[in-house]
Scaffold this motif. Sequence first.
Motif, PDB file in Angstrom:
ATOM      1  N   UNK A   1      32.288  41.543  39.018  1.00  0.00           N
ATOM      2  CA  UNK A   1      33.516  42.302  39.286  1.00  0.00           C
ATOM      3  C   UNK A   1      34.471  41.476  40.115  1.00  0.00           C
TER       4      UNK A   1
ATOM      5  N   UNK B   1      38.132  29.871  48.349  1.00  0.00           N
ATOM      6  CA  UNK B   1      39.243  30.675  47.838  1.00  0.00           C
ATOM      7  C   UNK B   1      39.963  29.941  46.709  1.00  0.00           C
TER       8      UNK B   1
ATOM      9  N   UNK C   1      40.413  31.275  42.878  1.00  0.00           N
ATOM     10  CA  UNK C   1      41.721  31.368  42.226  1.00  0.00           C
ATOM     11  C   UNK C   1      41.738  30.583  40.928  1.00  0.00           C
TER      12      UNK C   1
ATOM     13  N   UNK D   1      39.300  29.991  39.061  1.00  0.00           N
ATOM     14  CA  UNK D   1      38.431  30.631  38.090  1.00  0.00           C
ATOM     15  C   UNK D   1      38.963  31.990  37.651  1.00  0.00           C
TER      16      UNK D   1
ATOM     17  N   UNK E   1      39.238  38.558  44.189  1.00  0.00           N
ATOM     18  CA  UNK E   1      38.530  38.419  45.462  1.00  0.00           C
ATOM     19  C   UNK E   1      39.254  39.156  46.575  1.00  0.00           C
TER      20      UNK E   1
ATOM     21  N   UNK F   1      47.533  34.166  51.126  1.00  0.00           N
ATOM     22  CA  UNK F   1      47.119  35.245  50.236  1.00  0.00           C
ATOM     23  C   UNK F   1      48.327  35.916  49.599  1.00  0.00           C
TER      24      UNK F   1
ATOM     25  N   UNK G   1      33.857  46.246  50.851  1.00  0.00           N
ATOM     26  CA  UNK G   1      33.588  46.347  49.413  1.00  0.00           C
ATOM     27  C   UNK G   1      34.609  47.265  48.738  1.00  0.00           C
TER      28      UNK G   1
ATOM     29  N   UNK H   1      37.042  46.491  45.474  1.00  0.00           N
ATOM     30  CA  UNK H   1      37.010  47.233  44.209  1.00  0.00           C
ATOM     31  C   UNK H   1      38.350  47.929  43.950  1.00  0.00           C
ATOM     32  N   UNK H   2      38.995  48.408  45.019  1.00  0.00           N
ATOM     33  CA  UNK H   2      40.344  48.982  44.859  1.00  0.00           C
ATOM     34  C   UNK H   2      41.292  47.929  44.277  1.00  0.00           C
TER      35      UNK H   2
ATOM     36  N   UNK I   1      40.459  45.312  42.455  1.00  0.00           N
ATOM     37  CA  UNK I   1      40.100  45.058  41.056  1.00  0.00           C
ATOM     38  C   UNK I   1      40.695  46.141  40.158  1.00  0.00           C
TER      39      UNK I   1
ATOM     40  N   UNK J   1      45.562  27.013  54.651  1.00  0.00           N
ATOM     41  CA  UNK J   1      44.824  26.538  53.483  1.00  0.00           C
ATOM     42  C   UNK J   1      45.622  25.541  52.650  1.00  0.00           C
TER      43      UNK J   1
ATOM     44  N   UNK K   1      35.384  23.397  38.062  1.00  0.00           N
ATOM     45  CA  UNK K   1      33.962  23.684  37.944  1.00  0.00           C
ATOM     46  C   UNK K   1      33.546  23.371  36.522  1.00  0.00           C
TER      47      UNK K   1
ATOM     48  N   UNK L   1      29.609  46.306  28.576  1.00  0.00           N
ATOM     49  CA  UNK L   1      30.870  46.036  29.256  1.00  0.00           C
ATOM     50  C   UNK L   1      30.964  44.601  29.732  1.00  0.00           C
TER      51      UNK L   1
ATOM     52  N   UNK M   1      34.487  45.311  32.988  1.00  0.00           N
ATOM     53  CA  UNK M   1      34.244  46.714  33.300  1.00  0.00           C
ATOM     54  C   UNK M   1      35.453  47.581  32.967  1.00  0.00           C
TER      55      UNK M   1
ATOM     56  N   UNK N   1      34.596  51.328  37.138  1.00  0.00           N
ATOM     57  CA  UNK N   1      35.088  50.874  38.442  1.00  0.00           C
ATOM     58  C   UNK N   1      35.300  52.054  39.394  1.00  0.00           C
TER      59      UNK N   1
ATOM     60  N   UNK O   1      33.625  52.657  42.977  1.00  0.00           N
ATOM     61  CA  UNK O   1      34.447  52.935  44.145  1.00  0.00           C
ATOM     62  C   UNK O   1      34.001  54.222  44.848  1.00  0.00           C
TER      63      UNK O   1
ATOM     64  N   UNK P   1      30.789  53.642  46.717  1.00  0.00           N
ATOM     65  CA  UNK P   1      30.976  52.859  47.931  1.00  0.00           C
ATOM     66  C   UNK P   1      31.652  53.688  49.026  1.00  0.00           C
TER      67      UNK P   1
END
Lengths: 201, 120
Positions: A109, A127, A131, A133, A137, A161, A182, A186-187, A189, B6, B18, B99, B104, B109, B113, B116
């Motif tokens: 996810x 990071x 990015x 890939x 995140x 960011x 977490x 997920x929010x 995503x 960064x 990669x 999926x 997903x 999702x 959520x 969690x």
Amino acid sequence: MGSEPSGEVYLPDTVRTAVKVLVVGPFAVGKSTFVNTLSEIEPLHTEETMTRDGAVVDDLHGITDKTTTTVALDFGRRTLSDRVVLYMFGTPGQQRFLSMWEDLAHGALGALVLADVARLEDSFDVISVLEDRGLPYGVAINDFNTVEIPPHEELREAFDLLPEIPLVTCDARDRSATARAMVSLVEHVLASPLQHARESA
Amino acid sequence: MSPPRRRDREALVRPYLITGGRAHPTRNTLDLTTLIQATRHADPSLLSPEQRRTLRLCSGGSLSIAEIAAHLELPASVTRVMVADLVDQGHLATLSTEWQQHGPDRELLQEVLDGLRALR
Ligand SMILES: Nc1nc2c(ncn2[C@@H]2O[C@H](COP(=O)(O)OP(=O)(O)OP(=O)(O)O)[C@@H](O)[C@H]2O)c(=O)[nH]1
Ligand SMILES: [Mg+2]
């Protein structure tokens, strides 16, 4: 606070779907602690065998010890509903482990990047890789109480960011804090344009 | 305190590609989180001791490949190959991971959520 390990080895019979999140970051930033805090099972670990040049090996024929190395991988699990279970993999962020990521990141996810304010720069490489890939995140600053945590705007600037990337402060030993971190991932995503594209496809 | 940045390092450290040379195109349908169950009518008489250990573990309920590897104390990669063979032979079955091919969906999702949020 902390989790309540159920001691149960097997998943409930109704669970059909596994989702995966990587918990990544530099040495000793709290990856294992984070995973264990949210996990319902005792911490487990396995290892991946990799060639020295970085490929993950799943066929040991013709490969000698001299050319391979093993990487320990710790993980935990949390059943989130009747049907769905979350697996969390604590993933070392050092450069030499990056190829192992390729395998782990497949189908994930997203990733939660842990950082320590006393050495933020140790989380930068990871990071950049996420990015490149295209893996969603979020960033969680683990509070080790050694350095005062700068304002979020300053941290966001340091990490460069995008506005939509979540940034939270966290204590990897605390269940509410880790769950909140977490949730923020997920929010994110759920809100991502990729997700919308998938829906309308 | 002004934290380091960064992007300042980009001139020094280029983003890594990669590549990693995936050594194994064949088994990649099995992920570390693929869920595995023993099937009812498997006859273990021709199996190796290692395979029998795997079947015995899996007959108790469903587990991910990562957990199977951890409990059997085998490398993940080796476990993946062995489980794939046992699936091919009909001793083990994978639970739905459809999926994972497309990513997903929203409903899943949202369920993650909600689960969690209930932990907070
Ligand atoms: N104060 C504080 N200590 C923490 C926190 N997270 C982890 N620690 C402590 O930091 C140490 C390292 O934590 P680990 O979870 O082992 O870190 P890791 O990232 O898994 O380390 P490696 O796998 O060795 O890279 C342990 O002693 C933890 O108890 C945190 O959020 N706050
Ligand atoms: Mg660790």
